[in-house]
Design an enzyme around this catalytic site. Structure first.
Site, short mmCIF file in Angstrom:
data_model
loop_
_atom_site.label_atom_id
_atom_site.label_comp_id
_atom_site.label_asym_id
_atom_site.label_seq_id
_atom_site.Cartn_x
_atom_site.Cartn_y
_atom_site.Cartn_z
N GLU A 83 43.80 117.68 6.00
CA GLU A 83 45.12 118.25 4.83
C GLU A 83 44.22 118.77 3.24
O GLU A 83 43.82 117.65 2.77
CB GLU A 83 45.63 116.84 5.15
N LYS A 261 52.31 106.18 5.07
CA LYS A 261 51.37 107.73 5.64
C LYS A 261 50.84 108.22 4.29
O LYS A 261 49.14 108.48 4.70
CB LYS A 261 52.26 108.50 6.17
N ASP A 277 37.28 103.83 14.82
CA ASP A 277 38.38 104.18 15.24
C ASP A 277 39.58 104.24 14.75
O ASP A 277 39.81 103.15 14.45
CB ASP A 277 38.87 103.02 16.64
N HIS A 376 49.38 121.06 -3.50
CA HIS A 376 49.11 122.11 -2.31
C HIS A 376 48.96 122.94 -2.81
O HIS A 376 48.26 123.97 -1.96
CB HIS A 376 50.29 121.20 -1.96
C1 MEV Z 1 51.68 114.01 2.55
O1 MEV Z 1 50.31 113.30 3.47
C2 MEV Z 1 52.07 112.45 2.03
C3 MEV Z 1 53.39 111.77 1.18
O2 MEV Z 1 54.15 112.41 1.90
C4 MEV Z 1 53.13 110.72 0.97
C5 MEV Z 1 54.03 109.82 0.09
O3 MEV Z 1 55.38 110.30 -0.11
O4 MEV Z 1 53.60 108.85 -1.02
C6 MEV Z 1 52.79 112.24 -0.12
#
Ligand code: MEV
Length: 424
Positions: A83, A261, A277, A376
């Site tokens: 990513e 995430k 793992d 990004h």
């Molecule tokens: C993207 O990989 C992760 C985010 O969505 C985390 C978040 O929203 O805090 C940017």
């Protein structure tokens, strides 16, 4: 040699220049980084010994996050991720945390649980007590399975018996609590669970079924905290908005999943780079995100301290090891561990947790300010320009044009290239 992780301008260097700076700043020899070349990494033969039906290996970019200080010590952090922006974002947050001394971490003992399920028990409450009365016998039987673990100071620490109401029956579930030292622990505790299952069934007077570790590693927790300077974050409003953003993640599972995430973007990248793992750590994290009173929530917390700076805190189950598994056999994982310079699983887990907190702060800060798309954009523009056929010399020009035109698209990249080449 003490590591200096404060490396700026890495993004403007070539890969070999970056390696030179890393070997200059960390206690690793230049040759140890040669395995990071695809042609010198994991061989087909090695891969063939790792899993079944091997037909190849998959390359994943390995970046190095800079600026990390954890418990007063600098670390250069290998991160394996596909990513864009993850490595840069972690480094950026670590640079801000550095102002107030970096990350402070702590950890519990490396205790993993194994479960032995017993069915068809006529008297579950009495069975529970019979099993607890046999604690010493069961611990001795389990410990006998792993003399090496015992020699290294690990071994079974306790036995619990849970009565789990399930449709139609009460399941008697014995937990073995095992100090696995520097191992991830799955092999050790699974072997023990299988070895004691027969005796557990006899004592409980039932039929044993599952004998397996629990990935809810709630006794093996790593914690990280850091103060993020308000000025470096962008001012007091940014601090307040990050606190508001984090509050939504605490209250709303839809936001919590994305917030978490973001944490796992950092955590998983280091777990993968070190051959650990990823699924075990992710399962542990997500089970930990279910609060004590039920309901899925955020793993981290952000608040404002009395000086107006932002304080972040993160606690995660951390089933990672340094002995055994891919960490020992994968040449890139070995190089990553050497670069990181950690010597215990506990230290590795604490660094990973600090990375998770940094990653989380970086994401929430971007979201609470300019949004994440801008960050990004330049990597995305590079990908688009390379796909359109830009040479290394043409690349910076094409990227700059795509961003200036706010048109990061393949057709526009082709037009820009044609213009540059005088074909337009
Ligand atoms: C993207 O990989 C992760 C985010 O969505 C985390 C978040 O929203 O805090 C940017």
């Amino acid at each position: 040699m003490a590591v200096n992780s404060r490396l700026s301008g890495m993004k403007d260097l070539s890969i070999s220049e970056r390696r030179a700076r890393i070997t200059h700043s960390a206690a690793v020899e230049p040759e140890s980084l040669e395995v990071l070349d695809p042609e010198h990494g994991l061989t087909l033969e090695q891969a063939d010994h790792m899993v079944e039906n091997v037909i190849g290996v998959l390359g994943v970019p390995l970046g190095v996050a800079t600026n990390f200080t954890v418990n007063g010590r600098d670390y250069l952090i290998p991160m394996a991720t596909e990513e864009p922006s993850v490595v840069a974002a972690a480094s950026n947050a670590a640079r801000i945390a550095r102002i107030a001394g970096g990350f402070t971490t702590s950890t519990t003992e490396p205790l993993m649980r194994a479960q032995v399920q017993v069915l068809d028990v006529a008297d579950p409450r009495a069975a529970r007590l019979r099993l607890l009365e046999a604690r010493a016998e069961l611990i001795a039987l389990a410990d006998a399975q792993d003399p090496r673990l015992l020699r290294s100071g690990g071994g079974v620490r306790d036995v619990e018996v849970h009565l789990v109401p399930a449709p139609g029956a009460t399941h008697v579930v014995l937990h073995l609590i095992v100090d696995v030292r520097d191992a991830m622990g799955a092999n050790a505790v699974n072997t023990m669970a299988e070895a004691i299952a027969g005796r557990v069934g006899e004592i409980a007077r039932g039929r044993t079924l599952l004998r397996i570790l629990s990935n809810k590693a709630d006794l093996r927790l790593c914690r990280a905290r850091a103060v993020f300077d308000a000025g470096a974050l962008g001012g007091p409003e940014v601090v307040d908005d990050i606190v508001h953003a984090a509050a939504l993640a605490e209250a709303d599972p839809y936001r919590a999943a994305t917030h978490n995430k973001g944490i796992m973007n950092g955590v998983t990248a280091v777990v993968l780079a070190t051959g650990n793992d990823t699924r075990a750590v992710e399962a542990g994290a997500h089970s930990h995100a279910v609060g004590r009173y039920g309901g899925y929530t955020s793993l981290s917390h952000f608040e404002k301290d009395s000086d107006g700076n932002l304080v972040g805190a993160l606690e995660l189950p951390m089933a990672v090891g340094l002995v055994g598994g891919a960490t020992k056999v994968h040449p890139v994982a070995q190089a990553a561990v050497a670069l990181l310079g950690v010597t215990t699983a506990r230290e590795l887990g604490e660094v990973i947790t600090a990375v998770g907190l940094a990653q989380n702060l970086a994401a929430v800060r971007a979201l609470a300010t300019e949004g994440i798309q801008r960050g990004h954009m330049s990597l995305h523009a590079r990908n688009v320009a390379v796909t359109a056929g830009a040479t290394p010399e043409e690349l910076p020009l094409v990227v700059a044009r795509l961003i200036a035109d706010r048109a990061v698209r393949a057709d526009r990249a082709e037009e820009v290239l044609a213009e540059l080449r005088g074909e337009g």
